[in-house]
Design an enzyme around this catalytic site. Structure first.
Site, short mmCIF file in Angstrom:
data_model
loop_
_atom_site.label_atom_id
_atom_site.label_comp_id
_atom_site.label_asym_id
_atom_site.label_seq_id
_atom_site.Cartn_x
_atom_site.Cartn_y
_atom_site.Cartn_z
N ASP A 1 29.17 40.60 34.31
CA ASP A 1 30.52 40.28 34.80
C ASP A 1 30.54 38.92 35.51
OD1 ASP A 1 33.22 40.77 35.07
OD2 ASP A 1 33.00 41.81 36.98
N TRP B 1 33.36 32.07 36.59
CA TRP B 1 32.43 30.94 36.39
C TRP B 1 33.18 29.78 35.73
CZ3 TRP B 1 30.70 28.05 32.27
CH2 TRP B 1 29.50 27.35 32.44
N SER C 1 34.55 46.17 27.00
CA SER C 1 34.88 47.55 27.35
C SER C 1 36.10 48.04 26.57
CB SER C 1 35.15 47.67 28.86
OG SER C 1 36.46 47.20 29.15
N GLU D 1 38.65 48.98 27.80
CA GLU D 1 39.84 48.49 28.50
C GLU D 1 40.05 46.99 28.34
OE1 GLU D 1 37.63 50.75 30.16
OE2 GLU D 1 39.02 52.28 29.45
N ASN D 2 39.03 46.28 27.81
CA ASN D 2 39.16 44.83 27.69
C ASN D 2 40.19 44.41 26.63
OD1 ASN D 2 35.65 44.14 28.46
ND2 ASN D 2 37.44 44.01 29.80
#
Ligand code: IPE
Ligand code: IPE
Ligand code: MG
Length: 246
Positions: free
Chosen positions: A20, A25, A65, A67-68
């Protein structure tokens, strides 16, 4: 899993990672999110090499995921394109290095082209035994457990299994990674302290390690720090490792 005389684990045999922090970044560098994900792939290469050098046997990384899918469609497309590029560019080398590649998660929501590449990568590397890399793509721990329940219900409906046969062991054998030892250590980078629907069933007795380092910045020294911390953990699995007086 290796232990010293006090029952203390030394090197995790199976390492799970929630990679994650790619978005933050990129944001810090005023770059687009997809540049962060690209840098994340570089970090995966580095950490895979370092983990092998440290004696890890299995590594299971959270790449996307269930949910992504909620993310902006251009980010989802960029992530899928990156996965395709990873498969196109890396599989031959991984195979040469003795790495078996496996995928966990749903396949019915992925593009046909990606599914074909995933199946080819799994087939091409199926006989490699030096190291196992599992990529979690469209994976969710709740899906994993409910999928096991559905598979068992189908066996009951077909008359091959009785409801009284459903227990921890039969559920386990229908969940992802059931052929491997459970993850010994789970690392989450990026500063958040949560599981985000990762290996819910498999992490019952996994040791957790959370760090603030954003995934693209995570390297061999950070992995060493995580493994060194893991080596100090006492794993009791609900039991007792020392003599106790009542
Ligand atoms: C993790 O990085 C990679 C994926 C979820 C695919 P993020 O994209 O979640 O990075 P942050 O949390 O926004 O920094
Ligand atoms: C978890 O990270 C998923 C991956 C690293 C692939 P997220 O960034 O999606 O998790 P949340 O939304 O912060 O819980
Ligand atoms: Mg995130």
């Amino acid at each position: 899993m290796s232990n010293n005389n006090n029952g203390v684990a030394i090197v995790p045999e199976h390492l799970a990672i929630i990679m994650d922090g790619n978005g933050r970044w990129a944001k810090k560098r005023i770059l687009g999110t997809s540049r962060g994900h690209r840098a994340g792939v570089e970090a995966l290469r580095t950490v895979l090499r370092a983990a092998r050098a440290r004696g890890v046997r299995y590594m299971t990384v959270y790449a996307f995921s269930s949910e992504n899918w909620k993310r902006p469609s251009d980010e989802v497309s960029a992530l899928m394109a990156l996965l395709k590029r990873y498969l196109a560019n890396e599989v031959a080398e991984l195979k040469q290095e003795g790495v078996r590649l496996s995928f966990i998660g749903r396949r019915d929501r992925l593009g046909d082209d990606i599914v074909a590449m995933i199946e080819a990568a799994e087939r091409d590397t199926a006989d490699r035994e030096a190291f196992r890399l599992n990529l979690a793509v469209d994976y969710g721990g709740q899906w994993d457990i409910s999928n096991a329940a559905r598979l068992l219900a189908e066996e009951v409906a077909a008359g091959r299994l009785s409801p009284s046969d459903i227990n921890e062991s039969t559920v386990h054998h229908h969940t992802a990674l059931s052929e491997l030892p459970a993850p010994d250590l789970l690392i989450r980078t990026g500063g958040d302290v949560r599981i985000s629907n990762y290996l819910l069933w498999q992490s019952a007795y996994t040791e957790f390690y959370f760090c603030d380092t954003l995934w693209p910045d995570f390297g061999a020294a950070d992995l060493d720090a995580a493994i060194d911390e893991f080596a100090t953990r006492q794993r009791r699995y609900g039991g007792r490792t020392e003599d106790a007086v009542c």
